[in-house]
Write an enzyme that holds these catalytic residues in place. Structure first.
Site, PDB file in Angstrom:
ATOM      1  N   LYS A 189       0.853  -1.203   0.000  1.00 53.77           N
ATOM      2  CA  LYS A 189       0.000   0.000   0.000  1.00 53.77           C
ATOM      3  C   LYS A 189       0.880   1.241   0.000  1.00 53.77           C
ATOM      4  O   LYS A 189       1.497   1.583   1.007  1.00 53.77           O
ATOM      5  CB  LYS A 189      -0.905   0.043   1.235  1.00 53.77           C
ATOM      6  N   GLY A 242       7.073   5.197   7.766  1.00 52.91           N
ATOM      7  CA  GLY A 242       6.174   6.343   7.918  1.00 52.91           C
ATOM      8  C   GLY A 242       6.448   7.027   9.237  1.00 52.91           C
ATOM      9  O   GLY A 242       7.541   6.916   9.801  1.00 52.91           O
ATOM     10  N   SER A 243       5.442   7.706   9.752  1.00 49.49           N
ATOM     11  CA  SER A 243       5.632   8.497  10.967  1.00 49.49           C
ATOM     12  C   SER A 243       5.727   7.586  12.196  1.00 49.49           C
ATOM     13  O   SER A 243       5.207   6.468  12.202  1.00 49.49           O
ATOM     14  CB  SER A 243       4.459   9.466  11.126  1.00 49.49           C
ATOM     15  N   THR A 244       6.350   8.104  13.233  1.00 47.92           N
ATOM     16  CA  THR A 244       6.504   7.328  14.461  1.00 47.92           C
ATOM     17  C   THR A 244       5.136   7.020  15.072  1.00 47.92           C
ATOM     18  O   THR A 244       4.907   5.908  15.569  1.00 47.92           O
ATOM     19  CB  THR A 244       7.423   8.083  15.440  1.00 47.92           C
ATOM     20  N   VAL A 246       2.159   6.522  13.540  1.00 46.25           N
ATOM     21  CA  VAL A 246       1.495   5.404  12.843  1.00 46.25           C
ATOM     22  C   VAL A 246       2.323   4.121  13.019  1.00 46.25           C
ATOM     23  O   VAL A 246       1.772   3.025  13.077  1.00 46.25           O
ATOM     24  CB  VAL A 246       1.225   5.740  11.357  1.00 46.25           C
ATOM     25  N   GLY A 247       3.639   4.281  13.166  1.00 49.47           N
ATOM     26  CA  GLY A 247       4.487   3.105  13.436  1.00 49.47           C
ATOM     27  C   GLY A 247       4.081   2.425  14.738  1.00 49.47           C
ATOM     28  O   GLY A 247       4.003   1.193  14.815  1.00 49.47           O
ATOM     29  N   GLU A 264      10.479   1.695   9.876  1.00 54.92           N
ATOM     30  CA  GLU A 264      11.411   2.795   9.541  1.00 54.92           C
ATOM     31  C   GLU A 264      10.640   4.085   9.790  1.00 54.92           C
ATOM     32  O   GLU A 264       9.720   4.405   9.038  1.00 54.92           O
ATOM     33  CB  GLU A 264      11.845   2.709   8.074  1.00 54.92           C
ATOM     34  N   CYS A 298      13.231  11.691   6.256  1.00 54.69           N
ATOM     35  CA  CYS A 298      13.491  11.136   7.594  1.00 54.69           C
ATOM     36  C   CYS A 298      14.933  11.382   8.005  1.00 54.69           C
ATOM     37  O   CYS A 298      15.238  11.525   9.173  1.00 54.69           O
ATOM     38  CB  CYS A 298      13.179   9.647   7.592  1.00 54.69           C
ATOM     39  N   GLU A 396      10.039  16.331  14.678  1.00 52.36           N
ATOM     40  CA  GLU A 396      10.290  16.290  13.244  1.00 52.36           C
ATOM     41  C   GLU A 396       9.418  17.342  12.566  1.00 52.36           C
ATOM     42  O   GLU A 396       8.200  17.198  12.516  1.00 52.36           O
ATOM     43  CB  GLU A 396       9.918  14.892  12.747  1.00 52.36           C
TER      44      GLU A 396
END
Ligand code: NAD
Length: 520
Positions: A189, A242-244, A246-247, A264, A298, A396
């Site tokens: 996706k 992706g972002s921390t 959503v991680g 990542e 990133c 970030e």
């Protein structure tokens, strides 16, 4: 002042209508809804993708499961898989201009940079093809005459691959070829903002000979389809960039069925510069590190940690060079900083800058959005007199915003570098070997560059410490990441030690235990 390149109107641009790929068939989403992408540099709609739903994601997962359990891909020789990956690499190179155009127009990144990323991506596919043939386990011929131990590497199964918008083709290329090399099947996706090049990759993989169901590509939003992809029991592993935030959600979804996760995530990467550094080189790398990909990176070197003795000179020279950076039309070959991904994201960047200024930081260059007649752009920005507690020094920003902090001792520089939640990458600039190595060993980051910044190679592992992620991509272990190990413990000859006493002369339990037999 900022050098601007006004975007030329996209007079002939047509909206490109994409379909998604499930089980070897291209089609629309089950409910027929679509998502439209507006070019961030030009302000016009350029792509339309299916808006997949939970049902589409479930169909894609079922196809990947069937292809893994019953299909030819995991059963092929590594040599056969490798040849297909090499063919795909050639086709990526052959369609690089089309793919680079899509990444440029959908993400707003400069076209020259997008072309460079395509070259890098083709190299990664070739590297994965080479690694495919070297995937192997271990054997232990040292366990005594009666035992041979063999450790197999087996493909982990169905992998969900979820990617962000900032390096659309490059990031899918850091995951998919390695998963395929291992023999996995996948549901991919891309970001709902930049799905075009990943869908073209689907055409390439079909033409290269990847069987139906092995790579399924669905387009849609995270809440609609990403959530299913990270929680479905038929998925064995999730590889997410992706972002921390959503991680973390991904990890907690995956925890319900204990899937393997590779993450990542974000970064707030320091470049530490000492007075003995080659300042000409450093100033260039500081500007590049902060503004490359409009800072939507990133790995952005968004924190300069500068020795107090050279701080004024560094700020002055970085500001002078920043004024020469060309910002504007992503399609213009001379552009260095393109558009910001969405109007909402631009607002967030400007908000960070205003908050920092309100808290005592000095805007030494830029500091505002740029009106170039279409799309959304941000001026390269330097904030000096930033203190380690400010949000711009810890969070970030994901825009072309550089925060300058100062230090006096090496220990202080290390303390500031390590004082935040992220640990993706760092840079150190000094002509002194001891200084570089001390920083290299003590800064907690997955990559430390010495007298350079943001260089990479397919051979070098990439990933983060702490909240920058979990696991590593690239490097020679990249295929292993998509495998399970299985131990084959093989007995040679008749049973040497009976657990139950017998009268046939074999060892009794007591004797066997004396010999250290293990039954647990
Ligand atoms: P994001 O986390 O918003 O989205 C990433 C992907 O996750 C998208 O495909 C999105 O649709 C999907 N997603 C969103 N919600 C989801 C959910 N609930 N479940 C599953 N999937 C969901 O990130 P972004 O804004 O697209 O990208 C920027 C971020 O990515 C930055 O934080 C950046 O640092 C990070 N990033 C990290 C690396 C790295 O290698 N460490 C590389 C590039 C980008």
């Amino acid at each position: 002042m900022t050098v601007v390149v006004k975007p030329k109107a996209l007079v002939d641009a047509k909206v490109r209508d994409f379909q998604m790929l499930i089980d070897g068939k291209w089609g629309a989403a089950a409910e027929g809804r679509t998502l439209e992408r507006v070019a961030p540099g030009h302000g016009v709609t350029i792509s339309r993708y299916p808006a997949a739903t939970k049902a589409d994601a479930e169909r894609a997962i079922a196809a990947a499961r069937k292809a893994f359990d019953d299909g030819p891909w995991p059963r092929m020789t590594a040599s056969e898989r490798s040849l297909i990956l090499l063919r795909a690499a050639d086709m990526i190179a052959a369609r690089a201009d089309e793919l680079a155009y899509l990444d440029c127009i959908e993400s707003g990144k400069p076209i020259s940079q997008a072309k460079g990323e395509l070259g890098g991506a083709a190299d990664i596919w070739r590297y994965a093809a080479a690694l495919a043939r070297d995937l192997h386990g271990e054997s232990y011929n040292t366990l005594g005459d009666g035992t041979l131990g063999v450790v197999l590497r087996e493909a982990i199964g169905v992998v969900s691959i979820i990617t962000p918008w900032n390096f659309p083709f490059l990031i899918v290329s850091q995951k998919l070829p390695f998963a395929l090399a291992a023999g996995c099947t996948t549901v991919v996706k891309p970001s709902e903002l930049t799905s075009g090049s990943t869908l073209v990759l689907g055409e390439i993989l079909e033409a290269a000979g990847v069987p139906a169901g092995v790579v399924n590509i669905i387009t849609g939003t995270g809440p609609d389809v990403g959530a299913v992809m990270t929680s479905h029991p038929d998925v064995d592993m999730v590889s997410f960039t992706g972002s921390t935030g959503v991680g973390k959600l991904t990890m907690s979804n995956a925890a319900q069925t204990l899937k393997k996760v590779s993450l990542e995530l974000g970064g707030k990467n320091p470049q530490i510069v000492f007075p003995d550094a080659n300042l000409d080189d450093f100033i260039d790398a500081a500007v590049f590190g902060a503004y490359f990909n409009a800072g939507e990176c990133c790995n952005a070197g968004s924190r300069l940690i500068v020795h107090r003795d050279i701080a004024d000179e560094v700020v002055r020279r970085v500001a002078e060079l920043s004024a020469k950076v060309k910002v504007g039309d992503p399609l213009d070959p001379s552009t260095q900083v393109g558009a910001i991904i969405t109007p909402q994201h631009l607002e967030k960047i400007v908000g960070y800058v205003s908050a920092a200024a309100g808290n005592g930081a000095t805007v030494s260059h830029g500091g505002a959005a740029l009106d170039l007649g279409s799309g959304q752009f941000m001026s390269p920005t330097i904030l000096s007199a930033v203190t380690p507690d400010m949000a711009v020094a810890r969070e970030e920003v994901f825009g072309p915003v550089l925060s300058v902090l100062t230090f006096e001792t090496t220990d202080e520089a290390i303390r500031i570098a390590n004082s935040i939640d992220y640990g993706l990458s760092a840079g150190v600039w000094s002509r002194d070997f001891d200084t570089c190595l001390t920083i290299g060993r003590k800064v907690r980051a997955g990559t430390v560059w010495m007298n350079t910044f943001m260089d990479g190679a397919s051979e070098l592992p990439f990933g983060g410490y702490r909240q920058s992620g979990l696991g590593r991509e690239l490097g020679r272990h990249a295929v292993e990441d998509y495998t399970e190990t299985k131990t084959l413990n093989m007995h040679i000859g008749g049973r040497t030690a009976m657990w139950m006493p017998r009268r046939n002369g074999l060892l009794s339990t007591a004797k066997r235990e004396e010999k250290g037999g293990r039954d647990a």
